[in-house]
Design a protein around this motif. Structure first.
Motif, short mmCIF file in Angstrom:
data_model
loop_
_atom_site.label_atom_id
_atom_site.label_comp_id
_atom_site.label_asym_id
_atom_site.label_seq_id
_atom_site.Cartn_x
_atom_site.Cartn_y
_atom_site.Cartn_z
N ASP A 112 40.17 33.63 32.61
CA ASP A 112 39.25 34.75 32.53
C ASP A 112 37.93 34.50 33.26
OD1 ASP A 112 38.25 32.89 30.75
OD2 ASP A 112 38.01 34.31 29.09
N ASP A 113 37.58 33.23 33.48
CA ASP A 113 36.33 32.90 34.16
C ASP A 113 36.52 31.56 34.87
OD1 ASP A 113 33.75 32.06 34.90
OD2 ASP A 113 32.82 32.91 33.10
N CYS A 114 36.92 31.61 36.12
CA CYS A 114 37.28 30.41 36.87
C CYS A 114 36.09 29.45 37.00
CB CYS A 114 37.81 30.78 38.25
SG CYS A 114 38.59 29.42 39.13
N GLU A 153 41.53 33.43 38.69
CA GLU A 153 40.85 34.56 38.05
C GLU A 153 41.06 35.76 38.95
OE1 GLU A 153 36.36 36.20 37.03
OE2 GLU A 153 36.61 34.09 37.59
#
Length: 128
Positions: free
Chosen positions: A75-77, A117
């Motif tokens: 969800d948040d690289c 992501e």
């Protein structure tokens, strides 16, 4: 007509399955009764998808040594990369391609893990 609905899993041989499972649990937070398990219910995009991709040689798989790579959606690289680095995990690459952010690391067996992501939903991908 019956159809394939998604990726069921990735199966491969390792020397020490318990050690590899612990690594996936401790480093990536993936656990499950039969091994690291993913749930797709929390995907933020309208058309999330799994991909089976074929390459003409092993260049993209390197420095992995397994002849294949596992792509994991995140969800948040950027935050995941920082989190992994803080745990001493070596990141072997990190890039923003515009349509998605990617980072790469190796599991304890030399299998390349690609973190992805999805930044936008591709126009040509739609639910069927």
């Amino acid at each position: 007509m019956a159809k394939v609905t998604g990726l069921g899993g990735v199966f491969y041989v390792v020397k020490d399955p318990a050690k590899t499972r612990r690594w996936y649990a401790e480093v990536l937070g993936l656990t499950g009764e039969y091994g690291p398990q993913l749930a797709w219910a929390d995907e933020p995009h309208e058309a999330p998808y799994s991909l089976i991709s074929h390459f003409p040689d092993e260049e993209y798989i390197r420095p992995g040594t397994g002849g294949f790579m596992i792509n994991l959606r995140v969800d948040d690289c950027d935050s995941m990369v920082e989190q992994l680095k803080s745990r001493g995990v070596e990141i072997v690459g990190h890039v923003d391609e515009g349509y998605g952010k990617f980072a790469w690391l190796l599991d304890p067996d030399g299998v390349k893990i690609e973190l992805w992501e999805q930044v936008e939903t591709p126009d040509d991908v739609s639910p069927r």
